[in-house]
Write a protein that holds these residues in place. Structure first.
Motif, short mmCIF file in Angstrom:
data_model
loop_
_atom_site.label_atom_id
_atom_site.label_comp_id
_atom_site.label_asym_id
_atom_site.label_seq_id
_atom_site.Cartn_x
_atom_site.Cartn_y
_atom_site.Cartn_z
N LYS A 3 23.63 3.92 1.95
CA LYS A 3 22.95 2.63 2.13
C LYS A 3 21.54 2.80 2.68
N ASP A 4 21.22 3.99 3.22
CA ASP A 4 19.88 4.23 3.76
C ASP A 4 18.92 4.83 2.75
N VAL A 5 19.42 5.22 1.59
CA VAL A 5 18.56 5.86 0.59
C VAL A 5 17.41 4.93 0.22
N ILE A 6 16.21 5.48 0.16
CA ILE A 6 15.01 4.72 -0.18
C ILE A 6 14.65 5.01 -1.63
N THR A 7 14.53 3.95 -2.44
CA THR A 7 14.11 4.10 -3.83
C THR A 7 12.61 3.86 -3.92
N LEU A 8 11.88 4.85 -4.37
CA LEU A 8 10.43 4.77 -4.48
C LEU A 8 10.02 4.05 -5.75
N GLY A 35 11.16 5.27 -9.06
CA GLY A 35 12.60 5.36 -9.26
C GLY A 35 13.26 6.51 -8.55
N ARG A 36 12.46 7.40 -7.97
CA ARG A 36 13.03 8.55 -7.27
C ARG A 36 13.68 8.09 -5.97
N HIS A 83 6.65 0.42 -1.97
CA HIS A 83 7.73 1.34 -2.37
C HIS A 83 7.32 2.79 -2.20
N ARG A 84 6.67 3.06 -1.09
CA ARG A 84 6.34 4.41 -0.68
C ARG A 84 7.00 4.63 0.68
N LEU A 85 6.65 5.70 1.34
CA LEU A 85 7.27 6.01 2.63
C LEU A 85 6.30 5.77 3.78
N GLY A 86 6.81 5.11 4.80
CA GLY A 86 6.06 4.92 6.03
C GLY A 86 6.90 5.40 7.20
N ALA A 113 4.13 7.53 -5.71
CA ALA A 113 3.67 8.76 -5.08
C ALA A 113 3.03 8.45 -3.76
N ALA A 114 3.01 9.42 -2.86
CA ALA A 114 2.47 9.19 -1.53
C ALA A 114 0.96 9.28 -1.50
#
Length: 508
Positions: A362-367, A370-371, A399-402, A491-492
Motif C-alpha cells: 500500500k506504500d508503493v509510489i507509482t511515478l 508508471g514505474r 508524480h515524482r519523489l519528494g 523522471a526526477a
C-alpha cells in the motif's frame, strides 16, 4: 502453553507479580495468586450477570490490573472478550450494535442480557475479537484463534528463553492483541509483568528493571535521544534499568542508526516481523541475528514469495480466523479461501535465510512513467546524509519523489548542508530514484501523534498530505530553482533538488 490450563498455571504462585503504574505515578502490585482470587470473584459476577460460554463481553478501558482480571475471567468463563480502543465512542446503543452480553466501560460494568453477535455463531476456536488499524488508520475487526495464540506464545518462549526470572514491561494498550500475548506468556512461565503508561515508561523502566520490552521504533528513537542528551555519561544498559536481556522492535521500519546505537551500547535490539492476521513470521534472537533484517523465518515451509517479492503465509494455526465488520471483497484481499494469508509486504531472503523487508504494497509510489518504487528503499539512500535526523519519502503532485526531512539542527546552514548532501546522493542514483523536492520540518513526523496510527506506525498518507500542503500550489518540477526540465515523464530530472520549501519549524 494452552489457554484452557492458564488459570491453574498461575493460581498458586505467591512470588511472581503484576505491577500497575498509573498516569499519576501511583504504584500497585498483586501476586499471581492474588490475581487468581480476583479472577474467581469476577467469574462469579459474570455468572450472576447471565454471561456464559459463547457470549461476548466488551471492554473499553485503560491499561490496569483490572483489565487483565476481566480478560482472564472472560476466558475462564468460556466467553469471548471483544477489546475496544480508548478512542472508541460508547453511546446508548453500543452494546446492542455489538451484540454484547456485558460491557466494561472504564471501571464500570453493564450487564445487557444475552445478545446475538454480528459475527454470527461463535466458533469453538475463537478466543477474542480485536481491532487492528495497520498503517491505513481504518479499523478492521479480527477474530483471534486459541490455537494461533498458543502457537505464537510457545514459539516465543522457546526462541527467547522466557522463564520465571524474567520481568516484562508493557506500555502499549492492552486492546492491541500483541500486548495480551505478552500477558499470557508471563502468566504461563511465572514471569513478572509491569503495566505502565507511555508518559512514564522511561521512569518505569529504571524503577522496575524489566528484562525485556517489545515496542515500536518510535520508542527506541526516543530512548536513544534521551540517553544521548540527558544521560550520556550513564551506560545504556544502566539507563534501561540494568537488567535488560533483549529488546524487540517491530510494527514499522526502524532506522539503522538507532539499531547500531543500541548494539554499540551493549543492549541487543532485535527486529521482528509479524501481523495480527497471521501471527509472527520472522524474528531475530540473541543466538541468531543479523542487524538490518527482521530475522529468520519462523516457519520457512509456511512462507511463499510471489515473483514480485510479496510474502504469502499459510500455516495450520494462524493467529486470526479472519476479519469481521469488513466488506467481503476487502477481506478477500488478505484471507484467501484456501487458507493463504496475503501479507501485503515485500521482502527477500539472503543466503543465510535472514529476511529483509522491502516495503508495504500500500506504500508503493507509482511515478508518472508508471514505474513503481518502494519509499523505504529510497529512504535508505538518503538517511546517511549528514545533518538528516529523519527522512520520509512521499509522492509529489507531479508524480515524482519528494521527502520530508527533519534536520539534526534546524538552522539555515544545516538546511543548506542537507540540500547539498541530497544533491550529491541524487547524482549517483537512477533518475526515477532521485528526490525532486525537499520540505523541512523541525519536528520528526514519526514522533508526532498526528502522523501515527493507534499502533504508533507512520501514516504515509498523512505525511504525503502534509508535504503537499507545505510545498504549495506550484508543481515541484516547475518551481523556481529547478535545474532544468524533467527528463521524461516521472523522471526526477537533474540531480539538483527542485524545491526547498519554506521553513516549517515546529509546524509538524
Amino acid at each position: 502453553m494452552n489457554l484452557a490450563d492458564l488459570t491453574a498455571r498461575y493460581r498458586d504462585r505467591r512470588t511472581a507479580r503484576i505491577v500497575e503504574i498509573d498516569a499519576a505515578g501511583q504504584r500497585r502490585e498483586v501476586t499471581h495468586a492474588e490475581l487468581a482470587e480476583a479472577v474467581d470473584e469476577r467469574v462469579d459476577r459474570l455468572r450472576a450477570a447471565g454471561v456464559g460460554p459463547g457470549d461476548v463481553v466488551g471492554i473499553r478501558a485503560g491499561n490496569s490490573i483490572d483489565w487483565v482480571v476481566w480478560d482472564l475471567a472472560v476466558l475462564a468463563r468460556g466467553a469471548v472478550l471483544q477489546a475496544f480502543g480508548d478512542e472508541t465512542t460508547v453511546d446508548a446503543g453500543f452494546a446492542d450494535r455489538h451484540g454484547l452480553a456485558l460491557l466494561v466501560d472504564g471501571d464500570r460494568a453493564y450487564p445487557t442480557g444475552r445478545r446475538p453477535h454480528p459475527v454470527g455463531e461463535i466458533p469453538p476456536d475463537l478466543h477474542s475479537l480485536v481491532y487492528s488499524s495497520g498503517t491505513s488508520g481504518t479499523l478492521k475487526g479480527l477474530r483471534i484463534s486459541r490455537a494461533g495464540t498458543e502457537y505464537v506464545i510457545n514459539r516465543f518462549v522457546d526462541a527467547f528463553g522466557i522463564t520465571a526470572a524474567d520481568r516484562h514491561l508493557i506500555f502499549l494498550p492492552l486492546a492491541n492483541y500483541q500486548q495480551r500475548l505478552s500477558v499470557y506468556c508471563c502468566l504461563w512461565v511465572g514471569a513478572d509483568l509491569v503495566l505502565a503508561p507511555y508518559q512514564r515508561v522511561f521512569a518505569a523502566i529504571r524503577q522496575e528493571r524489566p528484562t525485556f520490552v517489545i515496542a515500536p521504533p518510535v520508542f527506541y528513537d526516543a530512548a536513544r535521544q534521551l540517553h544521548t542528551r540527558g544521560a550520556a555519561g550513564t551506560p545504556l544498559p544502566e539507563f534501561l534499568g540494568g537488567r535488560m536481556r533483549f529488546m524487540i522492535t517491530g510494527m514499522a521500519p526502524i532506522s539503522r542508526a538507532t539499531l547500531d546505537a543500541f548494539w554499540a551500547g551493549g543492549v541487543p535490539l532485535l527486529e521482528a516481523y509479524g501481523m495480527t492476521e497471521s501471527g509472527m513470521i520472522a524474528w531475530n534472537t540473541a543466538d541468531a541475528h543479523r542487524v538490518g533484517t527482521v530475522g529468520r523465518l519462523i516457519d520457512p515451509d509456511a512462507v511463499e514469495f510471489r515473483p514480485d517479492g510479496e510474502l504469502l503465509i499459510r500455516r495450520p494455526a494462524p493467529l486470526s480466523l479472519g476479519y469481521f465488520d469488513v466488506p467481503a471483497e476487502v477481506a478477500g484481499e488478505t484471507f484467501r479461501p484456501d487458507g493463504t494469508i496475503v501479507t501485503g509486504d515485500y521482502g527477500r531472503l539472503d543466503a543465510d535465510g535472514f529476511l529483509t523487508l522491502v516495503g508495504r504494497k500500500k506504500d508503493v509510489i507509482t511515478l508518472g512513467n508508471g514505474r513503481k518504487v518502494h519509499p523505504a528503499e529510497i529512504e535508505a539512500h538518503f538517511t546517511g546524509v549528514p545533518g538528516v535526523a529523519d527522512l520520509i519519502v512521499v509522492p509529489t503532485r507531479s508524480h515524482r519523489l519528494g521527502a520530508i526531512v527533519t534536520p539534526s539542527a534546524d538552522t539555515p546552514g544545516q538546511r543548506r548542508a542537507v540540500r547539498d548532501g541530497v544533491e550529491r546522493v541524487n547524482a549517483g542514483l537512477a533518475s526515477h530514484e532521485r528526490l525532486a523536492a525537499v520540505v523541512f520540518s523541525a519536528t520528526p513526523l514519526r514522533g508526532d501523534p498526528r502522523f501515527l496510527t493507534a499502533n504508533l506506525k507512520l501514516s504515509r498518507t498523512a505525511a504525503a498530505d502534509w508535504f503537499a500542503d507545505h510545498v504549495g500550489a506550484d508543481d515541484p518540477a516547475d518551481a523556481p530553482g529547478a535545474a532544468g526540465p524533467a527528463q521524461g515523464p516521472g523522471a526526477a530530472g537533474p540531480a539538483r533538488v527542485a524545491v526547498d520549501a519554506p521553513a516549517q519549524a515546529g509546524s509538524a
